[in-house]
Design a protein around this motif. Structure first.
Motif, mmCIF file in Angstrom:
data_model
loop_
_atom_site.group_PDB
_atom_site.id
_atom_site.type_symbol
_atom_site.label_atom_id
_atom_site.label_comp_id
_atom_site.label_asym_id
_atom_site.label_seq_id
_atom_site.Cartn_x
_atom_site.Cartn_y
_atom_site.Cartn_z
ATOM 1 N N MET A 3 -5.529 -11.141 12.878
ATOM 2 C CA MET A 3 -4.487 -11.180 11.853
ATOM 3 C C MET A 3 -3.537 -12.347 12.075
ATOM 4 N N PRO A 30 -13.023 -10.863 5.151
ATOM 5 C CA PRO A 30 -11.681 -10.482 5.582
ATOM 6 C C PRO A 30 -11.454 -10.810 7.055
ATOM 7 N N PHE A 58 -9.817 -11.698 0.481
ATOM 8 C CA PHE A 58 -9.139 -10.559 1.096
ATOM 9 C C PHE A 58 -7.796 -10.250 0.431
ATOM 10 N N GLU A 59 -7.131 -11.286 -0.072
ATOM 11 C CA GLU A 59 -5.814 -11.109 -0.686
ATOM 12 C C GLU A 59 -5.850 -11.344 -2.192
ATOM 13 N N GLN A 99 -2.569 -5.341 -1.316
ATOM 14 C CA GLN A 99 -3.595 -4.439 -0.813
ATOM 15 C C GLN A 99 -4.839 -5.228 -0.409
ATOM 16 N N PRO A 100 -5.428 -4.928 0.762
ATOM 17 C CA PRO A 100 -6.652 -5.634 1.175
ATOM 18 C C PRO A 100 -7.753 -5.462 0.140
ATOM 19 N N TYR A 101 -8.508 -6.522 -0.070
ATOM 20 C CA TYR A 101 -9.578 -6.502 -1.075
ATOM 21 C C TYR A 101 -10.854 -7.046 -0.448
ATOM 22 N N THR A 102 -11.896 -6.281 -0.519
ATOM 23 C CA THR A 102 -13.190 -6.728 -0.007
ATOM 24 C C THR A 102 -14.218 -6.619 -1.124
ATOM 25 N N PRO A 153 -8.446 -6.246 10.361
ATOM 26 C CA PRO A 153 -7.077 -5.735 10.269
ATOM 27 C C PRO A 153 -6.628 -4.981 11.508
ATOM 28 N N ARG A 190 -16.509 -14.246 7.530
ATOM 29 C CA ARG A 190 -15.319 -13.512 7.917
ATOM 30 C C ARG A 190 -14.269 -14.491 8.429
#
Length: 428
Positions: free
Chosen positions: A281, A272, A304-305, A312-315, A275, A241
């Motif tokens: 952040m 990520p 995450f990007e 949009q956040p991406y996991t 948030p 993370r």
């Protein structure tokens, strides 16, 4: 007009052989790989064979089945029986003309015609003769003879061919044909057979499909493609993370130092930030600013990007993380602190080297099998140690070479695409 000529940017290609999948064979496997990479690269292609199944081809790849092209067709076998004895049966030329007539409306619509073994193997000489006639009359615009095997030099089949026509077609050099072999050794053998300089013959190696071989999920393969990891010299993975405890800013400095040494290093951080945590952040934003300052926008990737929509956040799930492990060259963990360090076990099971600070799992489980370093070590010094360490690893060196040069995508981009021509003129 052939449907595949709708593309205005990529030349069209017909791929010919006696058979295609589901027939099992080395050449059939190569054709299957070629059709996949042509389709994936946006190059119109069609397979033209005597036996095969269209359903086994990638979407968008055309299919033409002409039974007389099959080396095991009853009429072809009857002719071969006579030819192998040195006799040319009366049925030979009528079959040549019939095959020529069947192929003409198909092949005249393609910019390129790739012939696998059809100009060097004796399995269907009427087909070989018909193809030469199609070159002579201009129906075939650009011919690429992909020569895997040679009857005239094979101890197993040399006695099945004889001096003169049509057997000499299998050892005749034509200036207008582009010849391809699969190794430098075969290049010399074919040059001797055809009586030409070996420089006239292109060497295009067979390749591997990493998506299949590494068992990548569809999502993982798509992410790896978007991040453009395959051409990298060195892929570093941080499956963590985005927190200050992971010391990610140090990792960015190490990647910059590696690239300054001439290594095309890439770094992937899988996790990520939080948030909902303002401090988390803010740390993420500082990392992105550092990435920009170091000129690493194309080299350091936060998953995450990295979604299809970068806003949009991406996991990703554990399966995709596993995909990234399998394509990475080493696990990098410069953490300030770790409660345990699970990635050490994961990297050990996958079989990639580990470079990390003295986290519990590394010290107690990894032992001498990991490269430990102190946080006090400068990024430049660590980058030099990493470079020396991986370059001494023969497994890594071969892995890098295959990834950069011998995946089917790399072979298509570097060796096959340059052979293709766009003539711009086709028959109706």
């Amino acid at each position: 007009m052939n449907d595949f000529l709708s593309s205005k940017h990529s030349p069209s290609t017909a791929i010919l052989h006696y058979t295609a999948s589901p027939v099992i064979g080395g050449v059939e496997a190569v054709i299957a790989a070629h059709t996949k990479i042509f389709a994936r690269s946006g190059y119109p292609a069609a397979v033209v064979v005597g036996r095969g199944n269209k359903a086994l081809l990638p979407a968008g790849v055309g299919f033409h089945k002409l039974p007389l092209m099959d080396s095991q067709h009853k009429a072809v076998l009857a002719i071969n029986t006579q030819l192998e004895k040195g006799n040319i049966p009366s049925t030979f030329m009528p079959m040549v003309e019939e095959i020529e007539a069947q192929l003409t409306p198909i092949l005249c619509t393609f910019d390129n015609v790739v012939l696998h073994n059809l100009f060097t193997k004796h399995f269907n000489l009427p087909l070989t003769a018909a193809l030469y006639r199609l070159i002579d009359n201009g129906t075939i615009h650009h011919c690429i003879a992909w020569c895997h095997d040679f009857t005239w030099t094979s101890p197993n089949s040399r006695d099945r061919v004889h001096p003169g026509y049509p057997w000499d077609l299998l050892r005749t050099y034509r200036e207008e044909i582009t010849y391809v072999v699969v190794s430098k050794r075969r290049q010399q053998v074919l040059a001797d057979l055809l009586g030409c300089d070996k420089e006239k013959i292109h060497v295009v190696y067979n390749g591997v499909e990493p998506h299949t071989l590494l068992g990548l999920s569809e999502e993982g393969a798509d992410l790896i493609r978007r991040l453009e990891l395959w051409p990298a010299d060195l892929i570093l993975l941080m499956p963590v993370r985005i927190t200050q405890a992971k010391n990610i800013e140090y990792a960015l400095e190490v990647v910059a130092a590696l690239r300054n040494l001439g290594t095309d290093a890439r770094l992937v951080i899988t996790g990520p930030p939080d948030p909902h945590d303002e401090q988390s952040m803010a740390y993420f934003d500082s990392l992105r600013q550092l990435r920009q300052q170091l000129g690493l926008n194309e080299a350091v990737h936060f998953v995450f990007e990295s979604g299809h929509d970068p806003h949009q956040p991406y996991t990703i799930n554990a399966q995709v993380v596993g995909d990234l492990y399998r394509v990475s060259d080493l696990l990098f963990m410069p953490s300030h602190r770790e409660g345990f360090g699970m990635p050490i076990l994961e990297a050990g099971l996958v079989g990639i080297p580990i470079v990390c600070t003295n986290v519990p799992a590394a010290e107690e489980i990894g032992g001498e099998d990991v490269l430990l370093f102190s946080e006090a070590l400068s990024p430049r010094e660590l980058s030099q140690r990493i470079t020396t360490w991986v370059e001494e690893n023969s497994i890594y060196r071969l892995r890098r070479r295959v990834r950069k040069r011998y995946t089917w995508q790399a072979i298509f981009d570097q060796a096959i695409r340059p052979l293709l021509k766009d003539r711009g003129e086709h028959c109706d």
